[in-house]
Enzyme design. Structure first.
Site, PDB file in Angstrom:
ATOM      1  CG  ASP A   1      -0.254  -0.385   2.519  1.00 52.32           C
ATOM      2  OD1 ASP A   1       0.989  -0.382   2.560  1.00 52.32           O
ATOM      3  OD2 ASP A   1      -0.952  -0.678   3.494  1.00 52.32           O
TER       4      ASP A   1
ATOM      5  CG  ASN B   1      -8.799  -1.437  12.434  1.00 55.35           C
ATOM      6  OD1 ASN B   1      -7.859  -2.028  11.917  1.00 55.35           O
ATOM      7  ND2 ASN B   1      -9.317  -0.338  11.897  1.00 55.35           N
TER       8      ASN B   1
ATOM      9  CG  HIS C   1      -5.784  -2.088   9.122  1.00 53.13           C
ATOM     10  ND1 HIS C   1      -5.916  -1.035  10.000  1.00 53.13           N
ATOM     11  CD2 HIS C   1      -4.491  -2.054   8.717  1.00 53.13           C
ATOM     12  CE1 HIS C   1      -4.770  -0.407  10.106  1.00 53.13           C
ATOM     13  NE2 HIS C   1      -3.880  -1.000   9.340  1.00 53.13           N
TER      14      HIS C   1
ATOM     15  CD  GLU D   1      -8.743   1.030   8.139  1.00 57.44           C
ATOM     16  OE1 GLU D   1      -8.763   0.148   9.011  1.00 57.44           O
ATOM     17  OE2 GLU D   1      -8.165   2.130   8.303  1.00 57.44           O
TER      18      GLU D   1
HETATM   19  C1  GLP Z   1      -0.466   0.499   8.579  1.00 54.36           C
HETATM   20  C2  GLP Z   1      -0.006  -0.360   7.403  1.00 54.36           C
HETATM   21  C3  GLP Z   1      -0.156  -1.837   7.703  1.00 54.36           C
HETATM   22  C4  GLP Z   1       0.461  -2.153   9.047  1.00 54.36           C
HETATM   23  C5  GLP Z   1      -0.238  -1.366  10.125  1.00 54.36           C
HETATM   24  C6  GLP Z   1       0.303  -1.646  11.523  1.00 54.36           C
HETATM   25  O1  GLP Z   1      -1.824   0.659   8.601  1.00 54.36           O
HETATM   26  N1  GLP Z   1      -0.723  -0.064   6.208  1.00 54.36           N
HETATM   27  O2  GLP Z   1       0.456  -2.592   6.671  1.00 54.36           O
HETATM   28  O3  GLP Z   1       0.370  -3.526   9.308  1.00 54.36           O
HETATM   29  O4  GLP Z   1      -0.079   0.010   9.845  1.00 54.36           O
HETATM   30  O5  GLP Z   1       1.431  -0.838  11.751  1.00 54.36           O
HETATM   31  P1  GLP Z   1       2.511  -1.101  12.862  1.00 54.36           P
HETATM   32  O6  GLP Z   1       3.320  -2.259  12.406  1.00 54.36           O
HETATM   33  O7  GLP Z   1       3.313   0.154  12.917  1.00 54.36           O
HETATM   34  O8  GLP Z   1       1.773  -1.384  14.125  1.00 54.36           O
END
Ligand code: GLP
Length: 234
Positions: free
Chosen positions: A62, A128, A130, A135
């Site tokens: 993404d 959440n 995702h 989402e």
């Molecule tokens: C963002 C990214 C996800 C990631 C998530 C959790 O939303 N698009 O790919 O898994 O954050 O982030 P973190 O690893 O910093 O908790």
């Protein structure tokens, strides 16, 4: 889903690295990559390894809409800083968050994924549930699409920005359908914040309300968790 418990994020990165190394010995060609703080220890292992990626392709999950590749908060920049500057790939793809026609960019990204089937997909997970930026409520059959980020995700990601106003409100994300096509998925999660999502992903119903629960339907998923992230599993 196979669950591997480790003591901390550094060990988790090493575990994911071992899994990748074994798959590379089997000749895999395409890696699906993720951003966020979770995969950092894994990228650190890769960067300091002997592994060579110059014959491999990477495809990221993404990118934020509206951020240029050289913006310090963009996922392009994140990947350059944390992995690509140390380990260049033959080709590396991320969605273009500045595309004037975002729908066309989504189609184009699906084409890239179709031309380079993903062998090994790295995932983190949002609080959440995702995955990528899919989402809660995202249909499981979605391919690449434009996402309105939830307030929870905007708040969680605001720690990387100077102010809440600067956090992009939209992203372009690989869809759940494409994630499910990858041959192997390695999902990492660390910390108490992720405990509920991890428990629901593994033990809850398969539901679009908790996007990661779809992985119960995938034949080859490894979940790497520390004790805090695993704390609601028992
Ligand atoms: C963002 C990214 C996800 C990631 C998530 C959790 O939303 N698009 O790919 O898994 O954050 O982030 P973190 O690893 O910093 O908790």
């Amino acid at each position: 889903m196979k669950v591997i418990r480790i003591n901390n994020q550094v060990e988790g990165g090493k575990k994911a690295f071992e899994l990748l190394k074994a798959e590379m010995e089997n000749g895999i060609k395409t890696l699906g990559l993720a951003t966020g703080s979770t995969p950092l220890s894994f990228y650190n292992e890769l960067a300091n390894s002997e592994l060579v990626f110059s014959e491999m392709t990477s495809i990221n999950l993404d990118e934020y809409v509206g951020l240029a590749a050289d913006n310090a908060q963009s996922y392009h920049h994140f990947m350059q800083e944390n992995l690509f500057q140390y380990k260049p790939f033959k080709e590396s793809f991320l969605p273009n968050g500045l595309a004037t026609d975002l729908q066309a960019e989504a189609k184009h990204y699906d084409q890239i994924i179709a031309e380079h089937p993903i062998d090994f997909q790295i995932l983190g997970i949002g609080r959440n549930g995702h995955i990528g930026f899919n989402e809660p409520g995202t249909p499981f059959d979605m391919t690449t699409h434009i996402v309105d980020l939830t307030q929870d995700t905007i708040e969680a990601n605001s720690r990387f920005f100077d102010s809440m106003e600067e956090v992009p409100k939209q992203a372009i994300s690989m869809g759940i359908h494409s994630i499910m096509q990858s041959k192997m998925v390695v999902l990492m999660a660390y910390g108490k914040d992720k405990a509920d999502a991890i428990n629901q992903m593994i033990n809850g119903p398969i539901s679009e309300d908790l996007p990661a629960s779809v992985l119960q339907n995938h034949p080859n998923v490894v979940v790497i968790v520390d004790e805090a992230a695993a704390s609601e599993l028992d």
